[in-house]
Design a protein around this motif. Structure first.
Motif, PDB file in Angstrom:
ATOM      1  N   ASN A   1      10.540  64.058  65.587  1.00 45.14           N
ATOM      2  CA  ASN A   1      12.015  64.126  65.582  1.00 45.14           C
ATOM      3  C   ASN A   1      12.518  65.340  66.346  1.00 45.14           C
ATOM      4  O   ASN A   1      13.530  65.260  67.059  1.00 45.14           O
ATOM      5  N   THR A   2      11.815  66.457  66.221  1.00 42.66           N
ATOM      6  CA  THR A   2      12.231  67.677  66.930  1.00 42.66           C
ATOM      7  C   THR A   2      12.177  67.453  68.445  1.00 42.66           C
ATOM      8  O   THR A   2      13.121  67.786  69.156  1.00 42.66           O
ATOM      9  N   HIS A   3      11.085  66.889  68.935  1.00 44.63           N
ATOM     10  CA  HIS A   3      10.938  66.717  70.380  1.00 44.63           C
ATOM     11  C   HIS A   3      11.792  65.578  70.908  1.00 44.63           C
ATOM     12  O   HIS A   3      12.197  65.589  72.091  1.00 44.63           O
TER      13      HIS A   3
ATOM     14  N   ILE B   1      -2.607  59.171  73.131  1.00 47.23           N
ATOM     15  CA  ILE B   1      -2.203  58.007  72.340  1.00 47.23           C
ATOM     16  C   ILE B   1      -3.415  57.279  71.750  1.00 47.23           C
ATOM     17  O   ILE B   1      -3.302  56.583  70.732  1.00 47.23           O
ATOM     18  N   VAL B   2      -4.583  57.480  72.348  1.00 46.95           N
ATOM     19  CA  VAL B   2      -5.790  56.726  71.970  1.00 46.95           C
ATOM     20  C   VAL B   2      -6.076  56.732  70.466  1.00 46.95           C
ATOM     21  O   VAL B   2      -6.410  55.688  69.888  1.00 46.95           O
TER      22      VAL B   2
ATOM     23  N   GLY C   1       2.888  62.806  82.151  1.00 43.08           N
ATOM     24  CA  GLY C   1       2.893  61.353  81.984  1.00 43.08           C
ATOM     25  C   GLY C   1       4.091  60.920  81.155  1.00 43.08           C
ATOM     26  O   GLY C   1       5.122  61.598  81.106  1.00 43.08           O
ATOM     27  N   HIS C   2       3.943  59.810  80.472  1.00 47.30           N
ATOM     28  CA  HIS C   2       5.051  59.223  79.719  1.00 47.30           C
ATOM     29  C   HIS C   2       5.129  59.833  78.316  1.00 47.30           C
ATOM     30  O   HIS C   2       4.664  59.239  77.334  1.00 47.30           O
ATOM     31  N   VAL C   3       5.769  60.995  78.224  1.00 48.01           N
ATOM     32  CA  VAL C   3       5.893  61.686  76.940  1.00 48.01           C
ATOM     33  C   VAL C   3       6.770  60.883  75.985  1.00 48.01           C
ATOM     34  O   VAL C   3       6.505  60.838  74.776  1.00 48.01           O
TER      35      VAL C   3
ATOM     36  N   LEU D   1       5.815  59.759  72.084  1.00 47.50           N
ATOM     37  CA  LEU D   1       6.618  60.000  70.884  1.00 47.50           C
ATOM     38  C   LEU D   1       6.963  58.692  70.169  1.00 47.50           C
ATOM     39  O   LEU D   1       6.942  58.623  68.936  1.00 47.50           O
ATOM     40  N   ASN D   2       7.264  57.664  70.943  1.00 49.07           N
ATOM     41  CA  ASN D   2       7.578  56.359  70.338  1.00 49.07           C
ATOM     42  C   ASN D   2       6.367  55.755  69.629  1.00 49.07           C
ATOM     43  O   ASN D   2       6.486  55.190  68.533  1.00 49.07           O
ATOM     44  N   GLN D   3       5.203  55.900  70.250  1.00 47.58           N
ATOM     45  CA  GLN D   3       3.973  55.357  69.658  1.00 47.58           C
ATOM     46  C   GLN D   3       3.623  56.081  68.358  1.00 47.58           C
ATOM     47  O   GLN D   3       3.156  55.468  67.389  1.00 47.58           O
ATOM     48  N   LEU D   4       3.856  57.395  68.338  1.00 44.97           N
ATOM     49  CA  LEU D   4       3.543  58.176  67.139  1.00 44.97           C
ATOM     50  C   LEU D   4       4.375  57.730  65.937  1.00 44.97           C
ATOM     51  O   LEU D   4       3.951  57.875  64.787  1.00 44.97           O
ATOM     52  N   GLN D   5       5.546  57.186  66.193  1.00 43.31           N
ATOM     53  CA  GLN D   5       6.411  56.731  65.111  1.00 43.31           C
ATOM     54  C   GLN D   5       5.864  55.488  64.400  1.00 43.31           C
ATOM     55  O   GLN D   5       6.331  55.136  63.326  1.00 43.31           O
TER      56      GLN D   5
END
Length: 373
Positions: free
Chosen positions: A367-369, A293-294, A344-346, A350-354
């Motif tokens: 979206n796929t994952h 996430i960094v 960890g918290h996958v 995914l939420n952070q990447l959005q």
């Protein structure tokens, strides 16, 4: 060992000139730490011997010495330590002494001796010392200040002072892959995070060597996880952090900082190939989600800079450097998640990447994952 015998031991060592007394002290320290019967008293005595007779930090009364060792004494001490560690056949005993000499509370104070010892071990190929250093990095944390300082010292010795470092270091992963992997984890933490401009980016020769290492050995990044460290009885092995997330951060952020070397492309590809060959484990242990996430905050800093320059939203999205960074980010996340290498918290990842600017590939990956979850 009685109090009287402790006094006699110290008195006998004081009769030997420094640093020659260190050799005798090391032998006694091994007996105290690795003997069949150990106690807090034995450990306290061992720590006293280290401070007075090895590192010359205190005098006979336990007071801090005002004078420092001379360069010649330091060189003699390094030779004594180098020969002594190479003479200990038992890995657990060697690691026990190494961890005690450079414990978490003293490592920063003794970092000069430590870095020189490891630098010598790299230069003359001492796998036993490098393996102990690898264990030390894991137990203190490969991302800790102590490990990062050791990595910085080695970069100074081999990538700034020596012009042909690439040839000298080519075989380091063969000599001690565990140490090489942990060095990579620590050295990755020293760049693309530092606010000091002169230390922001890795020197080109370092980038070349790292790319060469990983391209030629796809399992190097997880080498430290493949072998259990030999620790003293009762010690708890710390989790190993691989260098994958840290080095991916270099590749992702490089375009945003105008680092246009093709080496980043080659390193990125080498890292993706490495992830593809990671054996699946339950639970996963290769890449920590929080570490991936960094780069997000750094990407957003770049986006805000573009907006502050007067660019509108469409112009920001069409920025080639931004889209290249996001493409690399998406590729890394896709490969890591598809190989089930992330722990960890996958969901949080995914939420952070959005929150990142729109990128076609990244949008598909997220979206796929999310659907799979």
């Amino acid at each position: 060992m009685s109090t009287q015998s402790d006094v006699i031991l110290k008195q006998s060592l004081r009769k030997i000139e420094y640093p020659l007394c260190a050799k005798e002290a090391l032998g006694r320290i091994v007996e105290l730490i690795c003997g069949r019967i150990t106690s807090i008293k034995h450990m306290d005595l061992a720590l006293d011997l280290m401070a007075e007779f090895i590192f010359y930090e205190v005098d006979r009364r336990g007071n801090k010495r005002p004078q420092i060792v001379t360069p010649l004494q330091e060189l003699q001490l390094l030779e004594i330590m180098f020969e002594y560690f190479n003479s200990i056949p038992n890995e657990a005993a060697r690691n026990s002494v190494f961890l005690s000499l450079f414990s978490g509370t003293t490592a920063m104070m003794r970092s000069g001796i430590l870095s020189k010892l490891i630098s010598i071990a790299v230069g003359v190929s001492s796998p036993v010392i490098l393996l102990s250093a690898s264990t030390w990095m894991q137990q203190l944390g490969c991302l800790s200040a102590n490990s990062c300082k050791l990595a910085e010292a080695l970069v100074h010795d081999y990538f700034y002072l020596i012009p042909n470092a690439k040839d000298r270091l080519k075989t380091l992963p063969d000599i001690c892959p565990q140490f090489t992997a942990n060095f990579l984890t620590a050295v990755a933490e020293n760049y693309y995070l530092n606010s000091r401009k002169d230390k922001m980016f890795p020197p080109k020769i370092l980038l070349e060597v790292i790319t060469m290492w990983i391209s030629e050995n796809s399992s190097l990044c997880i080498s430290a996880q493949q072998k259990q460290a030999a620790l003293p009885p009762g010690a708890i092995a710390m989790e190993v952090t691989t260098p994958i997330a840290g080095l991916l951060r270099w590749c992702i952020l490089a375009p945003l900082y105008n680092q246009e070397s093709e080496l980043y492309c080659h390193l990125h590809l080498a890292l993706l190939n490495s992830i593809l060959e990671i054996p699946q484990t339950v639970p996963a242990k290769a890449i920590y989600a929080q570490h991936t996430i960094v780069p997000i905050s750094y990407v957003m800093y770049y986006v805000n800079d573009l907006k502050n320059q007067g660019l509108n939203s469409e112009q920001v999205l069409n920025d080639e450097k931004l889209q290249l960074a996001l493409d690399r980010y998406a590729q890394a996340i896709q490969v890591a998640l598809s190989m089930k290498a992330v722990y960890g918290h996958v969901d949080d990842l995914l939420n952070q990447l959005q929150h990142l600017p729109y990128n076609k590939l990244l949008n598909i990956v997220v979206n796929t994952h999310k659907r799979i979850k």
